[in-house]
Motif scaffolding. Structure first.
Motif, PDB file in Angstrom:
ATOM      1  N   PRO A   2      11.839  27.641  -5.750  1.00 24.50           N
ATOM      2  CA  PRO A   2      10.948  29.059  -4.981  1.00 24.50           C
ATOM      3  C   PRO A   2      11.372  29.999  -5.107  1.00 24.50           C
ATOM      4  O   PRO A   2      10.975  30.795  -5.053  1.00 24.50           O
ATOM      5  CB  PRO A   2      10.119  27.981  -4.055  1.00 24.50           C
ATOM      6  N   ILE A   3      12.642  30.094  -4.835  1.00 16.54           N
ATOM      7  CA  ILE A   3      13.528  31.330  -4.381  1.00 16.54           C
ATOM      8  C   ILE A   3      13.746  32.044  -6.023  1.00 16.54           C
ATOM      9  O   ILE A   3      13.476  33.415  -6.152  1.00 16.54           O
ATOM     10  CB  ILE A   3      14.861  30.457  -4.349  1.00 16.54           C
ATOM     11  N   TYR A   4      14.027  31.268  -6.700  1.00 19.86           N
ATOM     12  CA  TYR A   4      13.807  32.521  -8.375  1.00 19.86           C
ATOM     13  C   TYR A   4      12.712  32.430  -8.460  1.00 19.86           C
ATOM     14  O   TYR A   4      11.907  33.171  -8.950  1.00 19.86           O
ATOM     15  CB  TYR A   4      14.418  30.855  -9.442  1.00 19.86           C
ATOM     16  N   LYS A   5      11.540  32.212  -8.357  1.00 16.11           N
ATOM     17  CA  LYS A   5      10.066  32.338  -8.762  1.00 16.11           C
ATOM     18  C   LYS A   5      10.012  33.696  -7.695  1.00 16.11           C
ATOM     19  O   LYS A   5       9.373  34.370  -8.193  1.00 16.11           O
ATOM     20  CB  LYS A   5       9.271  31.013  -8.271  1.00 16.11           C
ATOM     21  N   TRP A   6      10.363  33.198  -6.479  1.00 13.89           N
ATOM     22  CA  TRP A   6      10.470  34.800  -6.276  1.00 13.89           C
ATOM     23  C   TRP A   6      11.158  36.139  -6.241  1.00 13.89           C
ATOM     24  O   TRP A   6      10.514  37.418  -6.570  1.00 13.89           O
ATOM     25  CB  TRP A   6      11.043  34.355  -4.678  1.00 13.89           C
ATOM     26  N   VAL A   7      12.502  35.681  -6.981  1.00 10.62           N
ATOM     27  CA  VAL A   7      13.395  36.756  -7.326  1.00 10.62           C
ATOM     28  C   VAL A   7      12.385  37.079  -8.907  1.00 10.62           C
ATOM     29  O   VAL A   7      12.243  38.331  -9.100  1.00 10.62           O
ATOM     30  CB  VAL A   7      14.600  36.555  -7.701  1.00 10.62           C
ATOM     31  N   PHE A   8      11.782  36.535  -9.296  1.00 14.38           N
ATOM     32  CA  PHE A   8      11.138  36.755 -11.539  1.00 14.38           C
ATOM     33  C   PHE A   8      10.133  37.617 -10.668  1.00 14.38           C
ATOM     34  O   PHE A   8       9.432  38.974 -11.134  1.00 14.38           O
ATOM     35  CB  PHE A   8      10.789  35.472 -11.215  1.00 14.38           C
ATOM     36  N   ARG A   9       9.395  37.381  -9.445  1.00 15.85           N
ATOM     37  CA  ARG A   9       8.024  37.709  -9.159  1.00 15.85           C
ATOM     38  C   ARG A   9       8.403  39.728  -8.993  1.00 15.85           C
ATOM     39  O   ARG A   9       7.744  40.020  -9.348  1.00 15.85           O
ATOM     40  CB  ARG A   9       7.198  37.448  -8.539  1.00 15.85           C
TER      41      ARG A   9
END
Length: 88
Positions: free
Chosen positions: A15-22
């Motif tokens: 979920p943190i990687y997805k947040w950084v991605f966005r």
């Protein structure tokens, strides 16, 4: 045991990687473009007139990679320290 801890930590960080991605990319197509720019030689981008767009795409991909790797490494160090303190 340590490898299992790293795998679990990596999975929990998704979920943190997805947040950084966005925060870095608009969408998946933007990521695909950045990967494409990373594999395109700079001289070809220069002749196509997309040199700076290519450079910015490569930068976004590098920032994403460094952020995710940095988060993972820092968490591994912290978790390893905590586990060492608990089990000693």
């Amino acid at each position: 045991m340590e490898i299992l801890m790293y795998v679990v930590l990596f999975i929990l960080n998704i979920p943190i990687y997805k947040w950084v991605f966005r925060r870095i990319f608009k969408d998946v197509d933007d990521l695909k473009q950045s990967v494409k720019y990373s594999f395109t030689p700079d001289i070809i981008s220069l002749f196509r007139g997309r040199f700076w767009k290519d450079q910015f795409g490569e930068l976004k991909l590098s920032v994403f990679y460094i952020c995710c790797l940095g988060i993972f490494v820092i968490e591994c160090v912290v978790v390893t320290q905590v586990v060492d303190v608990i089990f000693q």
